[in-house]
Design an enzyme around this catalytic site. Structure first.
Site, PDB file in Angstrom:
ATOM      1  N   ASN A  90     -12.946  -3.175   2.180  1.00 41.94           N
ATOM      2  CA  ASN A  90     -13.941  -2.113   2.304  1.00 41.94           C
ATOM      3  C   ASN A  90     -14.840  -2.134   1.071  1.00 41.94           C
ATOM      4  O   ASN A  90     -14.352  -2.337  -0.047  1.00 41.94           O
ATOM      5  CB  ASN A  90     -13.243  -0.759   2.449  1.00 41.94           C
ATOM      6  N   GLY A  99     -16.071   2.675   3.326  1.00 43.00           N
ATOM      7  CA  GLY A  99     -14.825   3.432   3.226  1.00 43.00           C
ATOM      8  C   GLY A  99     -13.972   3.073   2.025  1.00 43.00           C
ATOM      9  O   GLY A  99     -12.766   3.344   2.005  1.00 43.00           O
ATOM     10  N   GLN A 100     -14.591   2.478   0.994  1.00 45.18           N
ATOM     11  CA  GLN A 100     -13.826   2.094  -0.201  1.00 45.18           C
ATOM     12  C   GLN A 100     -13.510   3.332  -1.033  1.00 45.18           C
ATOM     13  O   GLN A 100     -14.401   4.116  -1.366  1.00 45.18           O
ATOM     14  CB  GLN A 100     -14.628   1.091  -1.043  1.00 45.18           C
ATOM     15  N   HIS A 130     -10.085  -5.189  -3.342  1.00 48.06           N
ATOM     16  CA  HIS A 130      -8.769  -5.406  -2.739  1.00 48.06           C
ATOM     17  C   HIS A 130      -8.924  -5.824  -1.292  1.00 48.06           C
ATOM     18  O   HIS A 130      -9.783  -5.310  -0.573  1.00 48.06           O
ATOM     19  CB  HIS A 130      -7.886  -4.153  -2.844  1.00 48.06           C
ATOM     20  N   LEU A 131      -8.082  -6.756  -0.872  1.00 48.47           N
ATOM     21  CA  LEU A 131      -7.961  -7.107   0.535  1.00 48.47           C
ATOM     22  C   LEU A 131      -6.778  -6.344   1.099  1.00 48.47           C
ATOM     23  O   LEU A 131      -5.700  -6.327   0.494  1.00 48.47           O
ATOM     24  CB  LEU A 131      -7.711  -8.610   0.714  1.00 48.47           C
ATOM     25  N   HIS A 132      -6.978  -5.722   2.250  1.00 46.98           N
ATOM     26  CA  HIS A 132      -5.861  -5.131   2.989  1.00 46.98           C
ATOM     27  C   HIS A 132      -5.318  -6.209   3.926  1.00 46.98           C
ATOM     28  O   HIS A 132      -6.067  -6.740   4.745  1.00 46.98           O
ATOM     29  CB  HIS A 132      -6.326  -3.956   3.861  1.00 46.98           C
ATOM     30  N   ASP A 159       0.850  -1.189   0.000  1.00 43.77           N
ATOM     31  CA  ASP A 159       0.000   0.000   0.000  1.00 43.77           C
ATOM     32  C   ASP A 159       0.889   1.244   0.000  1.00 43.77           C
ATOM     33  O   ASP A 159       1.913   1.307   0.687  1.00 43.77           O
ATOM     34  CB  ASP A 159      -0.911  -0.001   1.235  1.00 43.77           C
TER      35      ASP A 159
HETATM   36  P1  AMP Z   1      -9.751   1.516   0.233  1.00 44.43           P
HETATM   37  O1  AMP Z   1      -9.932   2.815   0.986  1.00 44.43           O
HETATM   38  O2  AMP Z   1     -10.159   0.318   1.029  1.00 44.43           O
HETATM   39  O3  AMP Z   1     -10.408   1.575  -1.123  1.00 44.43           O
HETATM   40  O4  AMP Z   1      -8.186   1.353   0.040  1.00 44.43           O
HETATM   41  C1  AMP Z   1      -7.499   1.864  -1.042  1.00 44.43           C
HETATM   42  C2  AMP Z   1      -6.046   1.770  -0.684  1.00 44.43           C
HETATM   43  O5  AMP Z   1      -5.294   1.897  -1.871  1.00 44.43           O
HETATM   44  C3  AMP Z   1      -5.538   2.846   0.283  1.00 44.43           C
HETATM   45  O6  AMP Z   1      -5.005   2.222   1.434  1.00 44.43           O
HETATM   46  C4  AMP Z   1      -4.493   3.591  -0.534  1.00 44.43           C
HETATM   47  O7  AMP Z   1      -3.391   3.991   0.258  1.00 44.43           O
HETATM   48  C5  AMP Z   1      -4.105   2.553  -1.561  1.00 44.43           C
HETATM   49  N1  AMP Z   1      -3.575   3.051  -2.814  1.00 44.43           N
HETATM   50  C6  AMP Z   1      -4.100   4.002  -3.633  1.00 44.43           C
HETATM   51  N2  AMP Z   1      -3.356   4.161  -4.735  1.00 44.43           N
HETATM   52  C7  AMP Z   1      -2.334   3.270  -4.633  1.00 44.43           C
HETATM   53  C8  AMP Z   1      -1.210   2.942  -5.465  1.00 44.43           C
HETATM   54  N3  AMP Z   1      -1.007   3.551  -6.637  1.00 44.43           N
HETATM   55  N4  AMP Z   1      -0.355   1.994  -5.023  1.00 44.43           N
HETATM   56  C9  AMP Z   1      -0.556   1.365  -3.856  1.00 44.43           C
HETATM   57  N5  AMP Z   1      -1.589   1.627  -3.036  1.00 44.43           N
HETATM   58  C10 AMP Z   1      -2.457   2.566  -3.413  1.00 44.43           C
END
Ligand code: AMP
Ligand code: ZN
Length: 113
Positions: A86, A92-93, A99-101, A31
């Site tokens: 999310n 909060g997406q 994507h899985l965190h 991330d």
């Molecule tokens: P969400 O809020 O669950 O949609 O998470 C999106 C995640 O993507 C956030 O934690 C961002 O920091 C991450 N993110 C956005 N752009 C990039 C990127 N280019 N490379 C890696 N992570 C990213």
């Protein structure tokens, strides 16, 4: 491939990412704004908007299995870790590609904010 999608562009290699693992159907990369010492995103290679519209159990299995592999490779299972996805506004997406965190390396509270 959705040309407007930042994560599809990472899959295509047209924008950079720090890839840590992959399998046939899924990709794992760091991330950009880590919220924990280990913070890796695991995505399907195919564009899927979120878990709400996911329709391929094998693909979801590949994504989940890669998340577990990332955690094992980072040595997280001994102390524990968290996997979160999310969905939509209330979830909060912010990026519209499933994507899985994978979060680890510190303790997390519950319930989430
Ligand atoms: P969400 O809020 O669950 O949609 O998470 C999106 C995640 O993507 C956030 O934690 C961002 O920091 C991450 N993110 C956005 N752009 C990039 C990127 N280019 N490379 C890696 N992570 C990213
Ligand atoms: Zn996408």
């Amino acid at each position: 491939m959705n040309d407007a999608c930042i994560f599809c562009r990472i899959v295509a290699g047209s924008i950079p990412a720090t890839v840590v693992a992959s399998n046939e159907q899924a990709l794992a990369f760091k991330d950009l704004h880590p919220q924990a010492p280990v913070h890796v995103l695991v995505i399907p290679r195919r564009h899927v908007a979120s878990l709400a519209t996911a329709d391929d159990p094998a693909e979801l299995g590949a994504v989940m299995a890669l998340a577990a592999q990332v955690a094992r490779d980072a040595g997280l299972p001994a102390s524990g870790y968290r996997v979160v996805t999310n969905i939509g506004n209330d979830g909060g997406q912010t990026v519209g590609h499933l994507h899985l965190h994978v979060l680890g390396g510190r303790a997390f509270s519950w319930p989430p904010g």
